[in-house]
Design a protein around this motif. Sequence first.
Motif, PDB file in Angstrom:
ATOM      1  N   GLU A  69      59.761 -62.873 102.975  1.00  0.00           N
ATOM      2  CA  GLU A  69      60.212 -61.928 103.985  1.00  0.00           C
ATOM      3  C   GLU A  69      60.242 -62.647 105.330  1.00  0.00           C
ATOM      4  O   GLU A  69      59.564 -63.664 105.517  1.00  0.00           O
ATOM      5  CB  GLU A  69      59.265 -60.727 104.079  1.00  0.00           C
ATOM      6  CG  GLU A  69      59.257 -59.836 102.867  1.00  0.00           C
ATOM      7  CD  GLU A  69      60.491 -58.962 102.732  1.00  0.00           C
ATOM      8  OE1 GLU A  69      61.302 -58.884 103.691  1.00  0.00           O
ATOM      9  OE2 GLU A  69      60.649 -58.349 101.660  1.00  0.00           O
ATOM     10  N   LYS A  70      61.006 -62.120 106.255  1.00  0.00           N
ATOM     11  CA  LYS A  70      61.063 -62.706 107.591  1.00  0.00           C
ATOM     12  C   LYS A  70      59.695 -62.601 108.257  1.00  0.00           C
ATOM     13  O   LYS A  70      59.046 -61.548 108.222  1.00  0.00           O
ATOM     14  CB  LYS A  70      62.096 -61.994 108.465  1.00  0.00           C
ATOM     15  CG  LYS A  70      63.492 -62.001 107.906  1.00  0.00           C
ATOM     16  CD  LYS A  70      64.149 -63.333 108.113  1.00  0.00           C
ATOM     17  CE  LYS A  70      65.608 -63.263 107.691  1.00  0.00           C
ATOM     18  NZ  LYS A  70      66.078 -64.462 107.103  1.00  0.00           N
ATOM     19  N   ALA A  71      59.280 -63.692 108.887  1.00  0.00           N
ATOM     20  CA  ALA A  71      57.987 -63.716 109.578  1.00  0.00           C
ATOM     21  C   ALA A  71      57.941 -62.666 110.687  1.00  0.00           C
ATOM     22  O   ALA A  71      56.900 -62.040 110.905  1.00  0.00           O
ATOM     23  CB  ALA A  71      57.710 -65.111 110.130  1.00  0.00           C
ATOM     24  N   VAL A  72      59.062 -62.444 111.377  1.00  0.00           N
ATOM     25  CA  VAL A  72      59.072 -61.452 112.457  1.00  0.00           C
ATOM     26  C   VAL A  72      58.811 -60.048 111.901  1.00  0.00           C
ATOM     27  O   VAL A  72      58.137 -59.231 112.535  1.00  0.00           O
ATOM     28  CB  VAL A  72      60.382 -61.477 113.289  1.00  0.00           C
ATOM     29  CG1 VAL A  72      60.493 -62.750 114.098  1.00  0.00           C
ATOM     30  CG2 VAL A  72      61.605 -61.291 112.426  1.00  0.00           C
ATOM     31  N   LYS A  73      59.307 -59.765 110.710  1.00  0.00           N
ATOM     32  CA  LYS A  73      59.088 -58.467 110.065  1.00  0.00           C
ATOM     33  C   LYS A  73      57.620 -58.290 109.694  1.00  0.00           C
ATOM     34  O   LYS A  73      57.021 -57.236 109.970  1.00  0.00           O
ATOM     35  CB  LYS A  73      59.969 -58.357 108.818  1.00  0.00           C
ATOM     36  CG  LYS A  73      59.728 -57.113 107.996  1.00  0.00           C
ATOM     37  CD  LYS A  73      60.603 -57.103 106.753  1.00  0.00           C
ATOM     38  CE  LYS A  73      60.338 -55.903 105.878  1.00  0.00           C
ATOM     39  NZ  LYS A  73      61.213 -55.890 104.691  1.00  0.00           N
ATOM     40  N   ILE A  74      57.035 -59.318 109.078  1.00  0.00           N
ATOM     41  CA  ILE A  74      55.631 -59.234 108.661  1.00  0.00           C
ATOM     42  C   ILE A  74      54.724 -59.099 109.873  1.00  0.00           C
ATOM     43  O   ILE A  74      53.809 -58.273 109.891  1.00  0.00           O
ATOM     44  CB  ILE A  74      55.243 -60.463 107.810  1.00  0.00           C
ATOM     45  CG1 ILE A  74      56.106 -60.540 106.550  1.00  0.00           C
ATOM     46  CG2 ILE A  74      53.760 -60.448 107.477  1.00  0.00           C
ATOM     47  CD1 ILE A  74      56.062 -59.307 105.663  1.00  0.00           C
ATOM     48  N   LYS A  75      54.989 -59.875 110.909  1.00  0.00           N
ATOM     49  CA  LYS A  75      54.188 -59.795 112.133  1.00  0.00           C
ATOM     50  C   LYS A  75      54.241 -58.389 112.714  1.00  0.00           C
ATOM     51  O   LYS A  75      53.213 -57.808 113.069  1.00  0.00           O
ATOM     52  CB  LYS A  75      54.681 -60.816 113.153  1.00  0.00           C
ATOM     53  CG  LYS A  75      53.913 -60.775 114.454  1.00  0.00           C
ATOM     54  CD  LYS A  75      54.480 -61.735 115.474  1.00  0.00           C
ATOM     55  CE  LYS A  75      53.737 -61.538 116.784  1.00  0.00           C
ATOM     56  NZ  LYS A  75      54.346 -62.290 117.871  1.00  0.00           N
ATOM     57  N   ALA A  76      55.425 -57.809 112.799  1.00  0.00           N
ATOM     58  CA  ALA A  76      55.582 -56.457 113.350  1.00  0.00           C
ATOM     59  C   ALA A  76      54.841 -55.428 112.497  1.00  0.00           C
ATOM     60  O   ALA A  76      54.200 -54.509 113.031  1.00  0.00           O
ATOM     61  CB  ALA A  76      57.058 -56.102 113.458  1.00  0.00           C
ATOM     62  N   MET A  77      54.903 -55.575 111.177  1.00  0.00           N
ATOM     63  CA  MET A  77      54.222 -54.642 110.289  1.00  0.00           C
ATOM     64  C   MET A  77      52.703 -54.701 110.495  1.00  0.00           C
ATOM     65  O   MET A  77      52.033 -53.668 110.561  1.00  0.00           O
ATOM     66  CB  MET A  77      54.559 -54.957 108.831  1.00  0.00           C
ATOM     67  CG  MET A  77      55.990 -54.643 108.453  1.00  0.00           C
ATOM     68  SD  MET A  77      56.418 -55.228 106.796  1.00  0.00           S
ATOM     69  CE  MET A  77      55.530 -54.034 105.797  1.00  0.00           C
ATOM     70  N   VAL A  78      52.176 -55.915 110.594  1.00  0.00           N
ATOM     71  CA  VAL A  78      50.724 -56.085 110.757  1.00  0.00           C
ATOM     72  C   VAL A  78      50.286 -55.593 112.137  1.00  0.00           C
ATOM     73  O   VAL A  78      49.261 -54.921 112.259  1.00  0.00           O
ATOM     74  CB  VAL A  78      50.314 -57.554 110.507  1.00  0.00           C
ATOM     75  CG1 VAL A  78      48.863 -57.787 110.871  1.00  0.00           C
ATOM     76  CG2 VAL A  78      50.556 -57.907 109.045  1.00  0.00           C
ATOM     77  N   GLU A  79      51.077 -55.890 113.158  1.00  0.00           N
ATOM     78  CA  GLU A  79      50.728 -55.409 114.506  1.00  0.00           C
ATOM     79  C   GLU A  79      50.732 -53.892 114.571  1.00  0.00           C
ATOM     80  O   GLU A  79      49.922 -53.289 115.294  1.00  0.00           O
ATOM     81  CB  GLU A  79      51.686 -55.988 115.537  1.00  0.00           C
ATOM     82  CG  GLU A  79      51.468 -57.454 115.803  1.00  0.00           C
ATOM     83  CD  GLU A  79      52.482 -58.062 116.749  1.00  0.00           C
ATOM     84  OE1 GLU A  79      52.126 -59.073 117.382  1.00  0.00           O
ATOM     85  OE2 GLU A  79      53.616 -57.563 116.852  1.00  0.00           O
ATOM     86  N   ALA A  80      51.599 -53.257 113.816  1.00  0.00           N
ATOM     87  CA  ALA A  80      51.679 -51.794 113.794  1.00  0.00           C
ATOM     88  C   ALA A  80      50.470 -51.161 113.110  1.00  0.00           C
ATOM     89  O   ALA A  80      50.208 -49.971 113.280  1.00  0.00           O
ATOM     90  CB  ALA A  80      52.963 -51.345 113.109  1.00  0.00           C
ATOM     91  N   MET A  81      49.727 -51.951 112.352  1.00  0.00           N
ATOM     92  CA  MET A  81      48.545 -51.437 111.644  1.00  0.00           C
ATOM     93  C   MET A  81      47.361 -51.234 112.572  1.00  0.00           C
ATOM     94  O   MET A  81      46.407 -50.566 112.207  1.00  0.00           O
ATOM     95  CB  MET A  81      48.143 -52.399 110.513  1.00  0.00           C
ATOM     96  CG  MET A  81      49.144 -52.452 109.393  1.00  0.00           C
ATOM     97  SD  MET A  81      48.845 -53.808 108.234  1.00  0.00           S
ATOM     98  CE  MET A  81      47.222 -53.420 107.627  1.00  0.00           C
TER      99      MET A  81
END
Length: 82
Positions: A69-81
């Motif tokens: 998956e795109k790193a920007v997507k994973i980063k955003a998902m984790v930050e949203a947690m």
Amino acid sequence: MINKERHVMCLPEQIKQKIITVCDKKIASKGDNVGVSFYAFFANKNDDPESLMAVARWWIETQQLDHFEKAVKIKAMVEAMA
């Protein structure tokens, strides 16, 4: 049915920070289109199986993400947690 809330809670703050740091490094070196898999957040040895399994469950079962998956997507998902 998978209890998504339970799996989200399985990611300790230390792991979330590591995911964000690794994503930041990958994005900085290769750009916004760089992909990552959940293996990117761990060494090439099985020295922390509990954390590896927590991330694997979150990635595969809870989020139903593709292998890469795109790193920007994973980063955003984790930050949203947070």
